[in-house]
Structures are given as structure tokens and as C-alpha cells.
Design an enzyme around this catalytic site. Sequence first.
Site, mmCIF file in Angstrom:
data_model
loop_
_atom_site.group_PDB
_atom_site.id
_atom_site.type_symbol
_atom_site.label_atom_id
_atom_site.label_comp_id
_atom_site.label_asym_id
_atom_site.label_seq_id
_atom_site.Cartn_x
_atom_site.Cartn_y
_atom_site.Cartn_z
ATOM 1 N N LYS A 209 0.618 -21.559 29.625
ATOM 2 C CA LYS A 209 -0.838 -21.585 29.498
ATOM 3 C C LYS A 209 -1.406 -20.172 29.557
ATOM 4 O O LYS A 209 -2.178 -19.751 28.681
ATOM 5 C CB LYS A 209 -1.455 -22.437 30.610
ATOM 6 N N ASP A 227 -5.317 -26.404 29.645
ATOM 7 C CA ASP A 227 -5.757 -26.426 31.038
ATOM 8 C C ASP A 227 -6.200 -27.848 31.403
ATOM 9 O O ASP A 227 -6.006 -28.783 30.626
ATOM 10 C CB ASP A 227 -6.872 -25.402 31.276
#
Length: 341
Positions: A209, A227
Amino acid sequence: MKKSSASKKTASAKGAAAEKAPVEKAAAEKPAAKKTAGKKAAAKKTAPMKRQAPAKKPAVVPKKAAAAVKGVAPAKTVAAKPPRGESRTALVRRARRIDRELAEVYPYAHPELDFENPFQLVVATVLSAQTTDLRVNQTTPALFAKYPTPEDLAAAVPEEVEEILRPTGFFRAKTKSVIGLSKALTEDFGGEVPGRLEDLVKLPGVGRKTAFVVLGNAFGRPGITVDTHFQRLVRRWRWTEETDPDKIEAAVGALFPKSDWTDLSHHVIWHGRRICHARKPACGACPIAPLCPAYGEGETDPGKAKKLLKYEKGGLPGQRLKPPQSYLDAGGKPAPPLGAG
């Protein structure tokens, strides 16, 4: 002769009586039949009728569903859920249309972490775990003022860094990560943040991420940022049923051209922060309500939904202290510095 005449009279009387009997019987039975028929009709009227279940009306989106968002046309009346047997082609078209709609609502969408270079972005992204971007942006000015380069932060005293990072939560673990990644950058990459995924994920505290945030926003290389907001929304929209971030990334990435991935991430995350909240989605103020299978999970009344909006669309500032000019031009407000409110 008299006897014969009497016999005839008797027979005639008997015949008349025989003919009269059925007529009188029928006349007597007629009221009885009417009475019985009346009873039956009354019974039929008073007998409880079987209740039929009311026909189910398809759930619809109010015509004013999207009126709360400035510049967005009201949502059209649509079925709340798409057909269960949605084809792959239909899914791709719906997903891309949602992204196009969000791009019109958030033309200024951008990463909400303040940064001036790749080093600041990778550090800020690591610090954003388990806290808000706003809190990170309020904390990093002091950090980067004291430690502007990877070499400076690599040589920092941990206790001093911890004190600066305390407002972000989990400050000891985060201090270890940012000092560790600064040492790795200094020793392995000449003090420069690498521009390859395989190198970024080797840095302490950096996962896929974080790596995609850096690649997409510091190097212009497409990536999907999965997320918590992104995960929640793509499942609500039925783009995928996966729960693992890596599998979500792969499933959603397959629906869009690679060139769209970075902006797609911004659009989805912005929508999740501002309208499609975790606990109380503002369904009645949602510009993509006609395309959303989860419409109705949140507040559908336009007036009440408008009160749930967050950040600049709700009259509040965004997350960045130094947002892009396009955001300010669109009416967005910079966030206040730490301690200012």
C-alpha cells in the site's frame, strides 16, 4: 249412474289435489331456499378472506438523492440493487462509470499527505498507519524541519523522534520504522528513495500500500492504494468480494486500464472519507447512488444525509496544510496546524 258420477268427482278432486300439492310444496320450499341462499351469501361475506401479500415494490433512490453535493445533478430513480447475474462486461462498465462520476465530483482529488519530495512522502505514509492524514500533516513539519534528509533521520536519537511523533500514536514503533527505513535508504540506495516496487517493499515499515502511494504520487507510476476506505467501498459496490488487500488490488486492477489506477485510488478514497462513511454512509447525498448496490445502508433523506458530509463539502477543511492550488480554487480549505484547533 250416480255412483259413476260420484266416482268421477272423487277422481277429479284427487287429481286436482295431486296437481296442487307440488305447486304448494314448491311455494313452501321457495322461501326456505331463499333463506338458505341468504345464509350462504351471508356466510360467504363474513368468512375471512385469505390475505394476499402486498406486491413488493422495488427500492428506489429518491430523485433528490445527490442534491447535497455541490455541482452534482440529483440521482435518478433506480433499483437499489443490480441484477444478481451481472455479467463481467456489465460490471466493468458500471465500475468505470462510477470512476468517471467520481472524477467529476472530485476533479482536484490528490494524496492527502503533505510532502515535497519522495522521502517526505514515504515517511508520512508510514506514519499514517492507525491515524489520520490530518494528524500526520500536523506532525511532520517539525519532524522534517529537524531531520530534512534520510541521513539526518538515520542518525537521530530515537527518544527525540518519539517525542515529535507522539501525537500520531504508536510512536515508538513508528520511530523505529522511520529511522530504520532512513538507514536503509542511506546504506542501500545512496540516500534516494527507489522507484521500483520490489525495492520499496524491502524498506522497514513499507508494504505494498505504502509503495503504491509513493510510486503513484512521487514517481507517476500507476498503482492502486488499498486502504480501509478503498476496501470498504469496492465491496459495497460489488466490484469484488475479496477481503485480502492484495487480492482486492488484483481484482479491481483487472477492471480498469493501468493508467487509471492512481487517480482511481484518489477518487475512491476521497468518496469514502467524505460521503460513503463506514458507519453512516450519506446515501441521500451520494452522486453515484443510481449505480450503488448498497444504496439504503445509510441515511437516504437528502437533508439528513447532507449533515453527515465531511471535509470541505461539509464546510470543513481538508487534510493538508498545504493542499494543491486546484483544490483551493475549487473552494477547499487548508487544514489547521497542530494546536490551532
